[in-house]
Scaffold this active site. Structure first.
Site, PDB file in Angstrom:
ATOM      1  CD  GLU A   1      -3.118   0.735   2.219  1.00 45.51           C
ATOM      2  OE1 GLU A   1      -4.172   1.387   2.159  1.00 45.51           O
ATOM      3  OE2 GLU A   1      -2.866  -0.047   3.159  1.00 45.51           O
TER       4      GLU A   1
ATOM      5  CG  HIS B   1       8.432 -29.344  -1.872  1.00 49.27           C
ATOM      6  ND1 HIS B   1       9.147 -30.313  -2.520  1.00 49.27           N
ATOM      7  CD2 HIS B   1       8.849 -29.380  -0.584  1.00 49.27           C
ATOM      8  CE1 HIS B   1       9.947 -30.926  -1.671  1.00 49.27           C
ATOM      9  NE2 HIS B   1       9.790 -30.370  -0.481  1.00 49.27           N
TER      10      HIS B   1
ATOM     11  CE  LYS C   1     -12.055   1.903   0.668  1.00 50.10           C
ATOM     12  NZ  LYS C   1     -11.645   2.791   1.787  1.00 50.10           N
TER      13      LYS C   1
END
Length: 420
Positions: free
Chosen positions: A276, A297, A411
């Protein structure tokens, strides 16, 4: 303490090169150490005492003690920066206070039903953490769980069991005053992902039984190192410089690796902090994590043989503590693992780590952050060290480490879809 070991990265970034880069950008370090007026609304965390000083610790512990008197379960209603720090410490240290349940970080009906089921048979207090009280996940969960408490306890008793952490003067504070909920101020000059050392996380940690004074003390030790050390002795600064040297050479992914599963939730905090803070303006190293041995792995294979666009930073617990020893007995059947007879799992795990680091260092840069213990003090060190390093790294990269414009894009579309 924390020590940054660059030995296994020197094939790619030499000490001399790192020294030169750090010295050439000393003006950036000086700005970060002093704090910058342009980021004044986001840098309250730089001085630990501003939001984790003695007075705040006193009132937080007092409120936490009251909550534990009436509840055995404390629900954190928050997403990302509002729950990751506390969760990292709680899940790693397993303190002996109230049980912590996490909500507000999902819109899944299945998961929310599961949260409500977890509350049955327990005395409950909820804590809604919302800086601006506009984020959908905690807002919707707060309504759900608030109504659950009212139905179970009645309106008056439910009000005693509701805590809200929000911005002074916000609609959330108004709601608390109107309904009689306990209001805790959200640090006014600290963004969510930098709030590890504020009441946002101090209260849940204190309710859980964690030592928040040790957390603050550890952070203050790192504050002294990060804000007072020069470019040669400041390990957080050197880490930031190394990241940007590698960025300039085309490295685009960093793996935070660890062989101790207790760092699992810390890695989630770290991912959000760097993603962020740096992922903007078409820039930013992509932060991911490598939990060993679980992912050796999968991601381990990619690190060893995939496209070499990544580097690693391992967190290495150097000293065994309580519970870190378990000796494997001799075999009772021909299981072909006789070479492990009498060996301690601490040593087995350490052998796996050192071998992995050596193998990876042949093909990619590997840094190691060495830590003595897993406890509140050392988590305080980790939170501050990485926060300062992230601020410095973003500044070197040329981005604002404290905004998040990309979050707003989804948003807008989501609120349109929901009819807001």
């Amino acid at each position: 303490m924390l020590d940054l070991n660059i030995k296994f990265a020197e094939k790619f970034v030499s000490t001399d090169e790192l020294d030169a880069y750090a010295a050439a950008h000393a003006d950036v370090l000086a700005r970060c150490q002093a704090g910058e007026e342009r980021y004044a609304d986001s840098q309250g965390w730089l001085d630990v005492d501003e939001w984790a000083g003695p007075e705040i610790l006193d009132r937080t512990e007092k409120l936490a003690a009251h909550i534990r008197e009436i509840a055995d379960t404390f629900v954190i209603i928050g997403v990302g920066g509002s729950n990751n720090s506390a969760r990292a410490v709680v899940e790693a240290t397993h303190p002996s206070g109230a049980r912590i349940v996490y909500a507000g970080n999902t819109l899944s009906a299945y998961e929310l039903n599961r949260v409500i089921e977890e509350l049955e048979g327990h005395e409950v207090v909820i804590d809604c953490i919302a800086k601006n009280f506009e984020t959908l996940e905690p807002g919707s969960s707060f309504r759900l769980l608030r109504q659950y408490l009212v139905k179970r306890y009645g309106r008056e008793e439910a009000a005693r069991r509701i805590v809200c952490c929000g911005t002074i003067g916000s609609p959330l504070e108004d709601l608390c005053h109107a309904e009689g909920y306990t209001f805790v101020p959200f640090a006014t000059n600290v963004g969510g992902r930098y709030t590890a050392l504020t009441e946002v996380h101090l209260l849940p940690l204190a309710v859980a039984g964690a030592d928040i004074r040790a957390l603050a003390a550890g952070a203050k030790k790192m504050q002294e190192l990060c804000r007072c050390s020069d470019s040669v002795s400041n390990s957080a600064w050197r880490y930031a410089c190394a990241r940007n040297i590698l960025w300039d050479r085309g490295y685009r992914v960093e793996l935070l690796g660890f062989f101790e599963p207790r760092f699992r939730w810390f890695s989630k905090w770290w991912e959000q902090l760097f993603a962020e803070s740096e992922g903007k303006d078409g820039k930013g190293i992509f932060p991911s994590s490598l939990e060993c041995s679980e992912e050796m792995h999968s991601l381990g294979q990619y690190a060893q043989d995939g496209t070499h666009q990544l580097f690693e930073t391992f967190i290495d617990l150097t000293t065994p503590g309580e519970g870190d020893s378990l000796v494997l007995g001799g075999t009772d059947v021909a299981d072909a693992f006789g070479y492990l007879d009498g060996k301690d799992f601490w040593d087995i795990n350490k052998a796996s780590f050192t071998a992995t680091r050596a193998a990876h260092a042949e093909v990619l840069p590997v840094f190691t952050l060495e830590i003595d213990r897993i406890d509140e003090e050392h988590f305080g060190m980790l939170f501050y060290w990485f926060a300062f390093a992230c601020y410095a790294s973003g500044s070197l990269l040329g981005v604002n480490p404290f905004d998040q414009p990309g979050v707003e894009a989804y948003k807008r579309l989501m609120f349109e879809a929901l009819g807001k």
